[in-house]
Design a protein around this motif. Structure first.
Motif, mmCIF file in Angstrom:
data_model
loop_
_atom_site.group_PDB
_atom_site.id
_atom_site.type_symbol
_atom_site.label_atom_id
_atom_site.label_comp_id
_atom_site.label_asym_id
_atom_site.label_seq_id
_atom_site.Cartn_x
_atom_site.Cartn_y
_atom_site.Cartn_z
ATOM 1 N N GLU A 41 0.839 -1.194 0.000
ATOM 2 C CA GLU A 41 0.000 0.000 0.000
ATOM 3 C C GLU A 41 0.879 1.251 0.000
ATOM 4 O O GLU A 41 1.968 1.255 0.560
ATOM 5 C CB GLU A 41 -0.912 0.026 1.243
ATOM 6 C CG GLU A 41 -1.804 -1.184 1.411
ATOM 7 C CD GLU A 41 -1.141 -2.287 2.233
ATOM 8 O OE1 GLU A 41 0.120 -2.321 2.295
ATOM 9 O OE2 GLU A 41 -1.865 -3.100 2.797
ATOM 10 N N GLU A 42 0.341 2.328 -0.609
ATOM 11 C CA GLU A 42 1.132 3.558 -0.758
ATOM 12 C C GLU A 42 1.576 4.162 0.566
ATOM 13 O O GLU A 42 2.564 4.888 0.626
ATOM 14 C CB GLU A 42 0.323 4.606 -1.539
ATOM 15 C CG GLU A 42 0.355 4.364 -3.040
ATOM 16 C CD GLU A 42 -0.317 5.476 -3.809
ATOM 17 O OE1 GLU A 42 -0.610 6.525 -3.215
ATOM 18 O OE2 GLU A 42 -0.547 5.294 -5.015
ATOM 19 N N ARG A 88 8.405 6.391 0.314
ATOM 20 C CA ARG A 88 7.230 6.974 -0.343
ATOM 21 C C ARG A 88 7.657 8.097 -1.305
ATOM 22 O O ARG A 88 7.116 8.220 -2.404
ATOM 23 C CB ARG A 88 6.228 7.478 0.711
ATOM 24 C CG ARG A 88 5.625 6.325 1.546
ATOM 25 C CD ARG A 88 4.438 6.778 2.383
ATOM 26 N NE ARG A 88 4.795 7.709 3.424
ATOM 27 C CZ ARG A 88 5.136 7.380 4.677
ATOM 28 N NH1 ARG A 88 5.167 6.102 5.043
ATOM 29 N NH2 ARG A 88 5.438 8.297 5.567
ATOM 30 N N ALA A 129 9.118 6.510 -4.383
ATOM 31 C CA ALA A 129 8.047 5.973 -5.227
ATOM 32 C C ALA A 129 7.413 7.085 -6.057
ATOM 33 O O ALA A 129 7.135 6.909 -7.250
ATOM 34 C CB ALA A 129 6.998 5.273 -4.368
ATOM 35 N N THR A 130 7.205 8.237 -5.440
ATOM 36 C CA THR A 130 6.617 9.370 -6.155
ATOM 37 C C THR A 130 7.509 9.802 -7.318
ATOM 38 O O THR A 130 7.042 10.005 -8.449
ATOM 39 C CB THR A 130 6.420 10.560 -5.180
ATOM 40 O OG1 THR A 130 5.657 10.099 -4.066
ATOM 41 C CG2 THR A 130 5.702 11.709 -5.848
ATOM 42 N N LYS A 189 7.580 7.059 -10.095
ATOM 43 C CA LYS A 189 6.318 6.994 -10.834
ATOM 44 C C LYS A 189 6.297 8.085 -11.905
ATOM 45 O O LYS A 189 5.945 7.844 -13.057
ATOM 46 C CB LYS A 189 5.142 7.156 -9.860
ATOM 47 C CG LYS A 189 3.807 6.796 -10.457
ATOM 48 C CD LYS A 189 2.715 6.718 -9.383
ATOM 49 C CE LYS A 189 2.632 5.342 -8.759
ATOM 50 N NZ LYS A 189 1.647 5.271 -7.659
ATOM 51 N N GLY A 239 5.350 0.723 -7.869
ATOM 52 C CA GLY A 239 5.348 0.872 -6.420
ATOM 53 C C GLY A 239 6.233 -0.108 -5.674
ATOM 54 O O GLY A 239 7.391 -0.317 -6.035
#
Lengths: 353, 353
Positions: B187-188, B196, B199-200, B203, B215
């Motif tokens: 999960e994010e 996190r 991941a941003t 992406k 992710g």
């Protein structure tokens, strides 16, 4: 002294009420002084109890048909907790109606509800999730934290060591459990400053804590049986645990493919079945089911969502042993045996000064 | 265009010169356009080359009998490097006499000497150690970093993803490798702020980088074959890698015990031998030998200290493929394809503002 009851969330888990009840009944055979509080849908619990008259005779039922789902986020679960089987099982511990709660439901929800309802015990800043892993040695190894705390400080790690050692005395029977910190090397200079600080504190407090502390261990030594307690932050612990689980499953899959690759292999497999069964026994997660949430005012045990009745029985048996041995009280006593200031690393003492 | 030479530290490794030379000779059969620079004790290298005339014909020898030992700490190794087989092999890359160096010596020393001698390539802040792990899928999975950087920031993780993807294009042939960040949930909201943020950034940059980024992945999914590149800081990566290695060895030990537990099991084992051999092939670390130190001005590959000649051949073959595919140049090109500012998370942009 009469033993406290064990509250069982009968609704958690993928396999439903029947498996939870059958698991509790199996565990009760080994721990027949315990009484149970079965929390969930009363008609379904009663139907499942029909096959287990001994458990029925030593159980009360707390009815609810409201359930925390696997998809509920911890924040949602906290809002919804009251009136759910998980929330009511944990609340029974808070109210003193049970000494421990066992659930096969959503781990994040269970940790959040347990933490908020039961609060951390005196002397512990944060609770930790601990589990047993199989080893080549005489006893299993306890690893904690497995994901309750993504980031930890030195004090947290030292407290995890105290809690893990108390659990290890129950699980292994060793008076001075062998405790190590998980690191990426065994030399004193390895890893983060945090780990080196925790090692310094634990080395100094080892005698007071009745532990055998010898620094660091690496993740490839987890299953060798040389250590009883492996202490780590929840991020690294979760990575290590899942890597172990994933690899065991990977090898089992390879083995299955290998043995079904030819008629000859299949025949060999059938002949050597007792050997592969032995292997399966060692690797079956049901035999190590039951992660313990330590450091709260009451014991909470997580059974794996996909555990069989035998797996649930192991989780309930772990709970029974922790209650029989008064683990929570023992942790309090252990914490009292060491000067609280010595549990703080030099640096944070300066910071507080 | 002629291919650059491969410098081989013939003195590293537990098994000595003979195994390193035999390994290089085996690799040369598959990559016969390469020339070699064999660094170490000339008489022993010449003796080992007697059995491998093809390798001898395509090799030069650089003599030294000075060796970095397994006990040398990185700081000691750095002081002693000049004139040792490891130091000279890496220096040959710096001087342009070779395109890559392979060593089975002390990992910490190799990383320290390589980093100081070759320096990080433009656009990369820190080099990373990458290795291949077996999977149930069509190709191996690349994991990095495995211990070169105990603590990392977002920018490091993003750069590791770029380097890992370049390696994966060579190793798997996939144009858009499937890249994931190692985390304790998918999960994010899971894990650290650092993960996190990374991941941003990934992406947003996925299209420019020609990667398929989706992710997070967890450590129990490493070997399932759904991912080509797993990106992690060196602490978690080392924990995950060692947990995988330790568990594979644990299961192999259990298997050995199981199969020798009775006559019946032994007979079954003999009959199903082809199956267990298949399993052994999958799990034999020699088949995945060769950890690549990426992000320097030149390629450095670590062969396992206890690798067999076949294992050394795999490490040398990995080196040859990375050189054939110009991985270092490709990483530079990939980094140029994305706006450097976009590789920074929002927060650090503010900090710099």
């Amino acid at each position: 002294m009469s033993l406290p009851r064990i509250a069982v969330d009968a609704m958690g888990g993928d396999e439903g009420v029947r498996v939870m009840i059958e698991g509790a009944a199996l565990a009760r055979r080994r721990h027949d002084q315990f009484k149970f509080l079965l929390v969930g849908d009363e008609p379904r619990i009663k139907a499942a109890l029909a096959a287990h008259p001994n458990l029925r005779a030593s159980s009360d039922i707390l009815h609810t048909d409201s359930v925390i789902s696997g998809e509920d986020k911890p924040s949602q679960a906290l809002r919804r907790a009251k009136g759910t089987s998980m929330g009511m099982a944990i609340d029974a511990v808070k109210q003193g109606h049970a000494g421990a709660a066992v659930s096969a439901g959503n781990t994040g929800a269970l940790m959040a509800i347990a933490k908020l309802t039961l609060r951390t015990m005196p002397g512990i800043d944060r609770p930790a999730l601990a589990a047993l892993l199989p080893t080549l040695g005489e006893n299993d190894v306890i690893m904690l934290d497995l994901g309750a705390n993504t980031e930890c400080d030195t004090r947290n790690l030292v407290q995890f060591a105290v809690m893990g050692a108390a659990y290890a005395r129950v699980a292994t029977g060793r008076e001075a459990p062998r405790v190590r910190l998980l690191n990426i090397g065994t030399e004193e200079i390895k890893g983060t400053e945090l780990l080196r600080d925790a090692a310094t504190v634990l080395k100094a407090a080892a005698d007071d804590l009745s532990i055998s502390f010898d620094g660091f261990t690496e993740a490839d030594k987890l299953c060798q049986g040389h250590v009883d307690v492996v202490v780590t932050d929840g991020f690294s612990g979760n990575i290590a645990l899942k890597a172990v689980e994933g690899t065991a499953r990977f090898v089992a899959d390879l083995l299955r493919r290998s043995f079904s690759s030819s008629l000859r292999s299949k025949i060999g497999f059938l002949i050597s079945r007792p050997a592969t069964e032995l292997l399966k026994t060692h690797l079956d997660p049901n035999n190590h089911n039951g992660a313990v949430f330590l450091g709260l005012n009451g014991i909470v045990v997580k059974s794996h969502g996909s555990a069989s009745a035998a797996g649930v029985a192991n989780a309930v048996a772990v709970t029974a042993r922790l209650l029989e041995e008064n683990v929570t009280e023992r942790i309090t006593a252990d914490l009292a045996r060491v000067d609280q200031d010595s549990l703080r690393p030099a640096r944070s003492q300066e910071e507080r000064a």
